[in-house]
Design an enzyme around this catalytic site. Structure first.
Site, short mmCIF file in Angstrom:
data_model
loop_
_atom_site.label_atom_id
_atom_site.label_comp_id
_atom_site.label_asym_id
_atom_site.label_seq_id
_atom_site.Cartn_x
_atom_site.Cartn_y
_atom_site.Cartn_z
N ARG A 162 31.63 70.83 47.39
CA ARG A 162 32.93 70.63 46.76
C ARG A 162 34.00 69.94 47.58
O ARG A 162 34.99 69.48 47.02
CB ARG A 162 33.46 71.98 46.23
CG ARG A 162 32.79 72.40 44.94
CD ARG A 162 33.36 73.69 44.44
NE ARG A 162 32.97 74.81 45.29
CZ ARG A 162 33.44 76.04 45.14
NH1 ARG A 162 34.33 76.29 44.20
NH2 ARG A 162 33.03 77.01 45.94
N ARG A 184 28.63 66.46 40.26
CA ARG A 184 28.63 67.81 39.67
C ARG A 184 29.17 67.79 38.24
O ARG A 184 28.65 68.48 37.36
CB ARG A 184 29.46 68.73 40.58
CG ARG A 184 29.63 70.16 40.11
CD ARG A 184 28.32 70.93 40.14
NE ARG A 184 28.53 72.28 39.63
CZ ARG A 184 28.68 72.55 38.34
NH1 ARG A 184 28.63 71.60 37.44
NH2 ARG A 184 28.87 73.80 37.95
N ASP A 221 19.85 76.22 46.37
CA ASP A 221 20.48 77.54 46.31
C ASP A 221 19.48 78.57 46.80
O ASP A 221 18.28 78.45 46.53
CB ASP A 221 20.87 77.84 44.86
CG ASP A 221 21.81 79.02 44.78
OD1 ASP A 221 23.02 78.80 44.63
OD2 ASP A 221 21.35 80.16 44.90
N TYR A 269 20.79 90.60 46.12
CA TYR A 269 21.09 90.04 44.80
C TYR A 269 20.14 90.59 43.73
O TYR A 269 20.55 90.81 42.59
CB TYR A 269 20.98 88.51 44.85
CG TYR A 269 22.18 87.83 45.45
CD1 TYR A 269 23.39 87.77 44.75
CD2 TYR A 269 22.13 87.25 46.70
CE1 TYR A 269 24.49 87.14 45.29
CE2 TYR A 269 23.23 86.61 47.26
CZ TYR A 269 24.42 86.56 46.55
OH TYR A 269 25.52 85.94 47.08
#
Lengths: 359, 359
Positions: A49, A58, A95, A171
């Site tokens: 970003r 993106r 990711d 997670y």
């Protein structure tokens, strides 16, 4: 801007790339503890970003996961920081949660909130249903690596990566990000046997995943233990370290970087693993880390917030850090991922300061 | 259930309470490094959501702030853990954010989200407008302390507290909770002069606040640096430690506890302050902490997640910790606040295990 070409190169083009062919192999040499003429530098989350060019890519797709599964776009955003910031390594854009997904636990990435797993792991049955045969499900990552490796054409090394078993486990139990990961930690105390079963499966899948990344072109791999800091040392030693050890022992053909954020207590133990490099966050003093990790290369550890400051401050803080680490057995980086609202010109200046630093 | 009586006692009833009158003064003696027959124990956030009795009081008011400003109810919820869990100290129920509010920066507590400041500090003008004359604005806290002290009738000591200047500063800049507090840290790099001005004012207000708590009946005070962990050691030394030092030096009539969560690097420096007690989170090994803090009492540091486990595990983990700390110069506690979804029977069992432990 598209630099990756449309023809997916064939696998054999990238296997056994000769390191001597690499134009800038500083990172690999530093990782191996070999002498370098200047300090190599990259930034965690360097592709992302902070770059307008990334934001353009993106916004051309529907969601983060659509981007992650598109090798052409992955190649493009992976190269951006090499071209724009001049870093000494590319890290494949992906990711850490592709592993739980490949094991059978889907997640969605919710805009400005983060990941969410509709189903979490709560029972032995849930663990049994997960597969460790993840390679077929991760072909999009390997295709991205092959394409990127081809497009890089040896300019800088390509870093592969995976989440550490404890972080992936967190997670899979918690189902989302958390300040305390108290649900995940609860299982360590209430059902350690099941916790180890799951950690074992994640580790098996992760080793296969990293090995396949290497076969497809990764020159070095990093294991990110983002949530190490919620564990006590005793817990880390019981539930995280054995799996980090297993990964470091299994990866023998390229250097391995272990980075456990906020696990200030584990440096001595990491120094006993087969990893070549130990990553440090900014709460660790370089001298203290050196004393505990003899023989290893260190990576880190500028406070990402330094990049908010003016250039004079960036230069001062960066050079202070470089001096503390000394020039050899060292890879310069931030102590965590670059924050999304950092001005990319400041990030670029940080890279320049490191590259101009005279050893 | 109301134990606090409706008549607000007069100030002089509580001034100079003779410590010998206290039925259970274990905590105070341990804090001062005096010999104790058994280890005193309390829990951070012991008054709160784990107790059904607290939830009943909480649901009787419109919001958290209504509760914080009601001395009768504060007295009641402060006594609950003494009555129900049998802890060796009460800690006045309040919030660290009463200080920014008393200085002129209002906040709202948003249900299940946390604090929010509609206006934050961005300029020298903003800092100049803040008052350090906070005592008149905090009379509700002092009234709560007087009432609670009276109701306790010397059964156990009453702990007063405040947020550490860095943590209060973080909220005043950031305006809300944050994983990184990157806006607050940004100011440290971009405008250190303004940062120090604000930290100085917070410190002045905090010292006055703690001294007034003591005048009104607090037997010991704790300073909570909840967001210490986002700072590097160099930053902590520059922007946090001097103010912790000033507070510890200013409070001379009762013992001071300093607790900086995740600031593993600062123990040696804390040991040089005038504080009597250093609080530890669960990532710190007791033996390592002892080696760095000679002469100080230590407090902590059970992982709050242990209370999720079965009783056998709670007993095993607690006794392991007690053994590591040794019985003297030690106050037993968790390494952070008790998590809201912990079964209060487990918390109670933890207290019992400590109190049954033979020195």
């Amino acid at each position: 801007m598209l630099k990756c070409g449309l023809k997916t190169p064939v696998f054999s083009d990238f296997l056994n790339v000769d390191i001597k062919e690499m134009k800038n192999d500083l990172l690999i040499r530093a990782a191996k503890g070999e002498q370098v003429e200047r300090i190599p530098v990259w930034m965690m989350r360097q592709a992302g970003r902070i770059l307008p060019e990334y934001r353009a890519v993106r916004s051309s797709v529907n969601g983060f996961k659509e981007l992650v599964k598109n090798p052409e776009l992955i190649c493009e955003v992976t190269l951006q920081p090499v071209d724009i910031l001049g870093v000494d390594a590319a890290i494949i854009f992906s990711d850490i949660l592709v592993i739980p997904e490949a094991m059978g636990l889907n997640y969605e990435m919710i805009e400005s909130k983060g990941p969410n797993f509709p189903k979490t792991i709560t029972s032995e049955q849930d663990v049994a249903e997960l597969t460790t045969d993840v390679i077929p499900n991760l072909e999009y990552v390997f295709a991205s690596i092959r394409l990127t490796k081809s497009a890089l054409n040896g300019r800088v090394p390509l870093i592969g990566f995976a989440g550490a078993p404890w972080t992936i486990f967190s997670y899979m139990i918690e189902g989302k990000g958390s300040k305390t990961f108290s649900q995940a930690k609860k299982m360590l105390y209430t059902n350690p046997v099941l916790a180890h079963q799951l950690l074992d499966k994640i580790t098996t899948a992760t080793i296969a995943y990293l090995q396949e990344q290497i076969k497809n072109g990764a020159d070095i791999v990093q294991v990110f233990d983002s949530w190490a800091g919620v564990l006590s040392k005793a817990q880390y030693v019981e539930f995280a370290l054995p799996y980090m050890n297993r990964i470091a022992a299994a990866i023998t053909v390229v250097p391995v970087i272990l980075f456990a954020k906020d696990a200030h207590y584990i440096l001595t133990e990491f120094a006993q693993t087969n990893a070549s490099v130990i990553g440090l966050d900014w709460t660790i003093e370089p001298a203290a880390a050196r004393a505990q990790t003899k023989g290893k290369t260190l990576q880190g550890n500028l406070d990402p917030c330094v990049l908010y400051a003016d250039k004079a401050t960036i230069k001062k803080e960066t050079e202070k850090m470089l001096q503390s680490f000394g020039g050899q057995q060292y890879i310069c980086n931030l102590g965590h991922g670059v924050y999304p609202d950092v001005n990319f010109e400041h990030a670029k200046y940080f890279i320049e300061v490191v590259q101009d630093y005279k050893l």
